[in-house]
Design an enzyme around this catalytic site. Structure first.
Site, PDB file in Angstrom:
ATOM      1  N   ASN A 173       0.836  -1.196   0.000  1.00 44.75           N
ATOM      2  CA  ASN A 173       0.000   0.000   0.000  1.00 44.75           C
ATOM      3  C   ASN A 173       0.872   1.248   0.000  1.00 44.75           C
ATOM      4  O   ASN A 173       0.380   2.350   0.183  1.00 44.75           O
ATOM      5  CB  ASN A 173      -0.947   0.021   1.217  1.00 44.75           C
ATOM      6  CG  ASN A 173      -2.190  -0.810   0.959  1.00 44.75           C
ATOM      7  OD1 ASN A 173      -2.736  -0.795  -0.138  1.00 44.75           O
ATOM      8  ND2 ASN A 173      -2.629  -1.540   1.959  1.00 44.75           N
ATOM      9  N   ASN A 174       2.170   1.065  -0.217  1.00 37.36           N
ATOM     10  CA  ASN A 174       3.091   2.187  -0.256  1.00 37.36           C
ATOM     11  C   ASN A 174       2.886   2.938  -1.574  1.00 37.36           C
ATOM     12  O   ASN A 174       3.197   2.415  -2.644  1.00 37.36           O
ATOM     13  CB  ASN A 174       4.528   1.667  -0.141  1.00 37.36           C
ATOM     14  CG  ASN A 174       5.558   2.767  -0.137  1.00 37.36           C
ATOM     15  OD1 ASN A 174       5.443   3.756  -0.835  1.00 37.36           O
ATOM     16  ND2 ASN A 174       6.603   2.571   0.654  1.00 37.36           N
ATOM     17  N   PRO A 175       2.340   4.168  -1.508  1.00 38.00           N
ATOM     18  CA  PRO A 175       2.046   4.900  -2.748  1.00 38.00           C
ATOM     19  C   PRO A 175       3.296   5.197  -3.578  1.00 38.00           C
ATOM     20  O   PRO A 175       3.228   5.261  -4.804  1.00 38.00           O
ATOM     21  CB  PRO A 175       1.377   6.188  -2.271  1.00 38.00           C
ATOM     22  CG  PRO A 175       1.740   6.317  -0.828  1.00 38.00           C
ATOM     23  CD  PRO A 175       1.994   4.938  -0.311  1.00 38.00           C
ATOM     24  N   ASN A 176       4.453   5.355  -2.912  1.00 41.04           N
ATOM     25  CA  ASN A 176       5.695   5.596  -3.653  1.00 41.04           C
ATOM     26  C   ASN A 176       6.067   4.384  -4.500  1.00 41.04           C
ATOM     27  O   ASN A 176       6.452   4.515  -5.662  1.00 41.04           O
ATOM     28  CB  ASN A 176       6.845   5.916  -2.683  1.00 41.04           C
ATOM     29  CG  ASN A 176       6.621   7.204  -1.921  1.00 41.04           C
ATOM     30  OD1 ASN A 176       6.392   8.243  -2.509  1.00 41.04           O
ATOM     31  ND2 ASN A 176       6.677   7.122  -0.602  1.00 41.04           N
ATOM     32  N   LYS A 177       5.948   3.197  -3.907  1.00 38.45           N
ATOM     33  CA  LYS A 177       6.264   1.966  -4.649  1.00 38.45           C
ATOM     34  C   LYS A 177       5.273   1.752  -5.793  1.00 38.45           C
ATOM     35  O   LYS A 177       5.664   1.392  -6.904  1.00 38.45           O
ATOM     36  CB  LYS A 177       6.229   0.754  -3.717  1.00 38.45           C
ATOM     37  CG  LYS A 177       7.403   0.631  -2.791  1.00 38.45           C
ATOM     38  CD  LYS A 177       7.267  -0.675  -2.015  1.00 38.45           C
ATOM     39  CE  LYS A 177       8.413  -0.925  -1.079  1.00 38.45           C
ATOM     40  NZ  LYS A 177       8.291  -2.241  -0.411  1.00 38.45           N
ATOM     41  N   ASP A 235      10.625  -7.143  -1.523  1.00 39.91           N
ATOM     42  CA  ASP A 235      11.260  -6.729  -0.288  1.00 39.91           C
ATOM     43  C   ASP A 235      12.581  -6.123  -0.708  1.00 39.91           C
ATOM     44  O   ASP A 235      13.259  -6.643  -1.611  1.00 39.91           O
ATOM     45  CB  ASP A 235      11.449  -7.892   0.689  1.00 39.91           C
ATOM     46  CG  ASP A 235      11.611  -7.407   2.131  1.00 39.91           C
ATOM     47  OD1 ASP A 235      11.269  -6.237   2.414  1.00 39.91           O
ATOM     48  OD2 ASP A 235      12.069  -8.191   2.971  1.00 39.91           O
ATOM     49  N   GLY A 293      12.790   6.707   2.039  1.00 37.35           N
ATOM     50  CA  GLY A 293      13.725   5.816   2.714  1.00 37.35           C
ATOM     51  C   GLY A 293      15.117   6.413   2.818  1.00 37.35           C
ATOM     52  O   GLY A 293      15.296   7.565   3.210  1.00 37.35           O
ATOM     53  N   TYR A 294      16.108   5.631   2.447  1.00 40.33           N
ATOM     54  CA  TYR A 294      17.516   6.030   2.557  1.00 40.33           C
ATOM     55  C   TYR A 294      17.992   6.829   1.347  1.00 40.33           C
ATOM     56  O   TYR A 294      19.182   7.131   1.237  1.00 40.33           O
ATOM     57  CB  TYR A 294      18.404   4.785   2.724  1.00 40.33           C
ATOM     58  CG  TYR A 294      18.155   4.033   4.011  1.00 40.33           C
ATOM     59  CD1 TYR A 294      18.799   4.385   5.194  1.00 40.33           C
ATOM     60  CD2 TYR A 294      17.264   2.962   4.050  1.00 40.33           C
ATOM     61  CE1 TYR A 294      18.576   3.689   6.375  1.00 40.33           C
ATOM     62  CE2 TYR A 294      17.033   2.265   5.224  1.00 40.33           C
ATOM     63  CZ  TYR A 294      17.690   2.633   6.383  1.00 40.33           C
ATOM     64  OH  TYR A 294      17.462   1.945   7.557  1.00 40.33           O
TER      65      TYR A 294
END
Length: 190
Positions: free
Chosen positions: A9-13, A69, A149-150
């Protein structure tokens, strides 16, 4: 158009993968299929976690699914944070995760790192794995406000800016997820 669930559900992904897939598939998120459970990720490798998520969707919803992942692997830290990248500091607070990483790396001259994504596709009763890797280095200060993220502390080899300083198109053309998704798309196009 074939439906394919991306177990996130990560909109960026979702946005990143949708831009790579184009109009070849109707990409559905977990929310789109009304999956509101917290799918477990309790294995010690990216491969096992990705497969656990794709298998879960197939078993509970009966839809073809892929899951990813990803992790940042820092050479001087024995490939930490790796599978624990999203919760390296014990929480999902990326500011805390980044600060802990920089703290743990401060006495090391070796700043080599790589982002690695593993995609597990569970489709028509079979499982397939696809991997994407991008090599680079960690820098000591955050640069850029894009990405997630990083991204603000990672400069890919051959570039002079962080993932967070790149446009989405620039990052998507070289990212670990883009490489893995391209392998997935090539496979799906066969």
């Amino acid at each position: 158009m074939r439906k394919l669930v991306f177990a996130t559900n990560n909109p960026n992904k979702i946005q990143e993968v949708n831009s790579i897939l184009g109009d070849r598939f109707e990409l559905l998120s977990l929310e789109d299929i009304q999956c509101f459970e917290d799918i477990p990720e309790d294995w010690d490798t990216l491969e096992e976690n990705a497969r656990q998520k794709s298998d879960y969707v197939v078993e509970h919803f009966g839809l073809n699914c892929f899951a990813d992942d990803s992790g940042l692997e820092v050479e001087a830290l024995n490939n930490e944070p790796g599978v624990y990248s999203a919760r390296y500091s014990g929480s999902r607070d990326m500011d805390r995760n980044i600060q802990l990483l920089l703290e743990n790396l401060k006495d090391h001259s070796n700043k080599k790192a790589r982002f690695r994504t593993v995609i597990s596709l569970h489709m028509d009763g079979a499982n397939y794995l696809f991997e994407g890797i991008v090599e680079g280095v960690i820098i000591d200060e955050l640069k850029g406000d894009g990405g997630f993220g990083y991204d603000p502390i990672f400069i890919p080899n051959g570039y002079d800016k962080t993932f967070a300083q790149m446009t989405p198109d620039e990052k998507n053309s070289i990212s670990h997820r883009a490489i893995a998704v391209s392998k997935l798309v090539d496979f799906l196009g066969q």
